[in-house]
Motif scaffolding. Structure first.
Motif, PDB file in Angstrom:
ATOM      1  N   UNK A  41       0.833  -1.210   0.000  1.00  0.00           N
ATOM      2  CA  UNK A  41       0.000   0.000   0.000  1.00  0.00           C
ATOM      3  C   UNK A  41       0.861   1.252   0.000  1.00  0.00           C
ATOM      4  N   UNK A  42       1.951   1.222   0.737  1.00  0.00           N
ATOM      5  CA  UNK A  42       2.829   2.386   0.807  1.00  0.00           C
ATOM      6  C   UNK A  42       3.463   2.680  -0.543  1.00  0.00           C
ATOM      7  N   UNK A  43       3.932   1.642  -1.202  1.00  0.00           N
ATOM      8  CA  UNK A  43       4.619   1.837  -2.486  1.00  0.00           C
ATOM      9  C   UNK A  43       3.637   2.208  -3.583  1.00  0.00           C
ATOM     10  N   UNK A  44       2.500   1.541  -3.631  1.00  0.00           N
ATOM     11  CA  UNK A  44       1.572   1.747  -4.747  1.00  0.00           C
ATOM     12  C   UNK A  44       0.668   2.964  -4.537  1.00  0.00           C
ATOM     13  N   UNK A  45       0.137   3.129  -3.344  1.00  0.00           N
ATOM     14  CA  UNK A  45      -0.896   4.138  -3.140  1.00  0.00           C
ATOM     15  C   UNK A  45      -0.432   5.422  -2.448  1.00  0.00           C
ATOM     16  N   UNK A  46       0.527   5.338  -1.543  1.00  0.00           N
ATOM     17  CA  UNK A  46       0.798   6.468  -0.672  1.00  0.00           C
ATOM     18  C   UNK A  46       2.172   7.097  -0.839  1.00  0.00           C
ATOM     19  N   UNK A  47       2.787   6.979  -1.985  1.00  0.00           N
ATOM     20  CA  UNK A  47       4.063   7.628  -2.309  1.00  0.00           C
ATOM     21  C   UNK A  47       5.147   7.372  -1.269  1.00  0.00           C
ATOM     22  N   UNK A  48       5.270   6.123  -0.876  1.00  0.00           N
ATOM     23  CA  UNK A  48       6.316   5.651   0.040  1.00  0.00           C
ATOM     24  C   UNK A  48       6.280   6.313   1.422  1.00  0.00           C
ATOM     25  N   UNK A  49       5.135   6.560   1.928  1.00  0.00           N
ATOM     26  CA  UNK A  49       4.992   7.056   3.304  1.00  0.00           C
ATOM     27  C   UNK A  49       5.117   5.884   4.266  1.00  0.00           C
ATOM     28  N   UNK A  50       5.423   6.174   5.517  1.00  0.00           N
ATOM     29  CA  UNK A  50       5.614   5.085   6.470  1.00  0.00           C
ATOM     30  C   UNK A  50       4.380   4.763   7.302  1.00  0.00           C
ATOM     31  N   UNK A  51       3.402   5.634   7.358  1.00  0.00           N
ATOM     32  CA  UNK A  51       2.257   5.378   8.216  1.00  0.00           C
ATOM     33  C   UNK A  51       1.443   4.150   7.804  1.00  0.00           C
ATOM     34  N   UNK A  52       1.345   3.786   6.510  1.00  0.00           N
ATOM     35  CA  UNK A  52       0.607   2.546   6.214  1.00  0.00           C
ATOM     36  C   UNK A  52       1.282   1.302   6.805  1.00  0.00           C
ATOM     37  N   UNK A  53       2.610   1.322   6.899  1.00  0.00           N
ATOM     38  CA  UNK A  53       3.324   0.190   7.507  1.00  0.00           C
ATOM     39  C   UNK A  53       2.941   0.050   8.979  1.00  0.00           C
ATOM     40  N   UNK A  54       3.000   1.149   9.696  1.00  0.00           N
ATOM     41  CA  UNK A  54       2.676   1.107  11.123  1.00  0.00           C
ATOM     42  C   UNK A  54       1.210   0.740  11.345  1.00  0.00           C
ATOM     43  N   UNK A  55       0.338   1.283  10.549  1.00  0.00           N
ATOM     44  CA  UNK A  55      -1.089   1.030  10.706  1.00  0.00           C
ATOM     45  C   UNK A  55      -1.434  -0.436  10.468  1.00  0.00           C
ATOM     46  N   UNK A  56      -0.984  -0.989   9.353  1.00  0.00           N
ATOM     47  CA  UNK A  56      -1.350  -2.366   9.033  1.00  0.00           C
ATOM     48  C   UNK A  56      -0.636  -3.377   9.936  1.00  0.00           C
ATOM     49  N   UNK A  57       0.587  -3.063  10.369  1.00  0.00           N
ATOM     50  CA  UNK A  57       1.266  -3.940  11.319  1.00  0.00           C
ATOM     51  C   UNK A  57       0.523  -3.928  12.655  1.00  0.00           C
ATOM     52  N   UNK A  58       0.059  -2.783  13.070  1.00  0.00           N
ATOM     53  CA  UNK A  58      -0.733  -2.689  14.298  1.00  0.00           C
ATOM     54  C   UNK A  58      -2.051  -3.429  14.196  1.00  0.00           C
ATOM     55  N   UNK A  59      -2.695  -3.355  13.032  1.00  0.00           N
ATOM     56  CA  UNK A  59      -3.927  -4.113  12.827  1.00  0.00           C
ATOM     57  C   UNK A  59      -3.657  -5.609  12.942  1.00  0.00           C
ATOM     58  N   UNK A  60      -2.554  -6.066  12.360  1.00  0.00           N
ATOM     59  CA  UNK A  60      -2.199  -7.485  12.441  1.00  0.00           C
ATOM     60  C   UNK A  60      -1.926  -7.914  13.870  1.00  0.00           C
ATOM     61  N   UNK A  61      -1.189  -7.092  14.619  1.00  0.00           N
ATOM     62  CA  UNK A  61      -0.888  -7.417  16.018  1.00  0.00           C
ATOM     63  C   UNK A  61      -2.172  -7.434  16.850  1.00  0.00           C
ATOM     64  N   UNK A  62      -3.073  -6.502  16.595  1.00  0.00           N
ATOM     65  CA  UNK A  62      -4.348  -6.479  17.316  1.00  0.00           C
ATOM     66  C   UNK A  62      -5.215  -7.684  16.997  1.00  0.00           C
ATOM     67  N   UNK A  63      -5.222  -8.112  15.749  1.00  0.00           N
ATOM     68  CA  UNK A  63      -5.980  -9.303  15.368  1.00  0.00           C
ATOM     69  C   UNK A  63      -5.410 -10.542  16.039  1.00  0.00           C
ATOM     70  N   UNK A  64      -4.081 -10.624  16.134  1.00  0.00           N
ATOM     71  CA  UNK A  64      -3.444 -11.763  16.802  1.00  0.00           C
ATOM     72  C   UNK A  64      -3.808 -11.787  18.282  1.00  0.00           C
ATOM     73  N   UNK A  65      -3.785 -10.649  18.922  1.00  0.00           N
ATOM     74  CA  UNK A  65      -4.138 -10.579  20.336  1.00  0.00           C
ATOM     75  C   UNK A  65      -5.595 -10.992  20.550  1.00  0.00           C
ATOM     76  N   UNK A  66      -6.484 -10.512  19.697  1.00  0.00           N
ATOM     77  CA  UNK A  66      -7.902 -10.840  19.841  1.00  0.00           C
ATOM     78  C   UNK A  66      -8.147 -12.332  19.634  1.00  0.00           C
ATOM     79  N   UNK A  67      -7.481 -12.946  18.654  1.00  0.00           N
ATOM     80  CA  UNK A  67      -7.658 -14.380  18.412  1.00  0.00           C
ATOM     81  C   UNK A  67      -7.189 -15.208  19.596  1.00  0.00           C
ATOM     82  N   UNK A  68      -6.036 -14.864  20.147  1.00  0.00           N
ATOM     83  CA  UNK A  68      -5.526 -15.616  21.296  1.00  0.00           C
ATOM     84  C   UNK A  68      -6.391 -15.382  22.531  1.00  0.00           C
TER      85      UNK A  68
END
Length: 91
Positions: A41-68
């Motif tokens: 998403x960062x490379x294709x849509x957001x001109x190499x910004x870093x916030x999509x990395x942090x956002x989607x990694x946080x979503x993944x970590x939150x999903x893992x916590x909720x599943x466990x």
């Protein structure tokens, strides 16, 4: 001579091992998937910004916590009812 049988693991040890394995593996897998989606998403849509990395990694970590959390506490599953002991014996 027979060798002494191994001591059975305590329930606290079993839960502890299950908790560590669940949270660590789920976190690595889901945060990794989130990171990969964030890179794309960062490379294709957001001109190499870093916030999509942090956002989607946080979503993944939150999903893992909720599943466990749901695997250890089934009362948090949607649609699950916990009946009192008196009602369980009537059915």
């Amino acid at each position: 001579m027979s060798s002494p049988s191994p001591k059975p693991a305590s329930s606290e040890d079993i839960i502890s091992q299950r908790c560590v394995a669940c949270r660590l593996t789920e976190l690595v897998v889901k945060a990794g998937i989130g990171f990969g989606i964030g890179v794309v998403a960062s490379v294709i849509l957001f001109k190499r910004r870093t916030w999509p990395l942090a956002l989607t990694t946080g979503f993944g970590a939150g999903a893992a916590y909720a599943d466990c959390d749901r695997s250890f506490n089934p009362a948090r599953m949607p649609g699950t009812r916990i009946l009192p002991a008196s009602e369980q014996h009537k059915q």
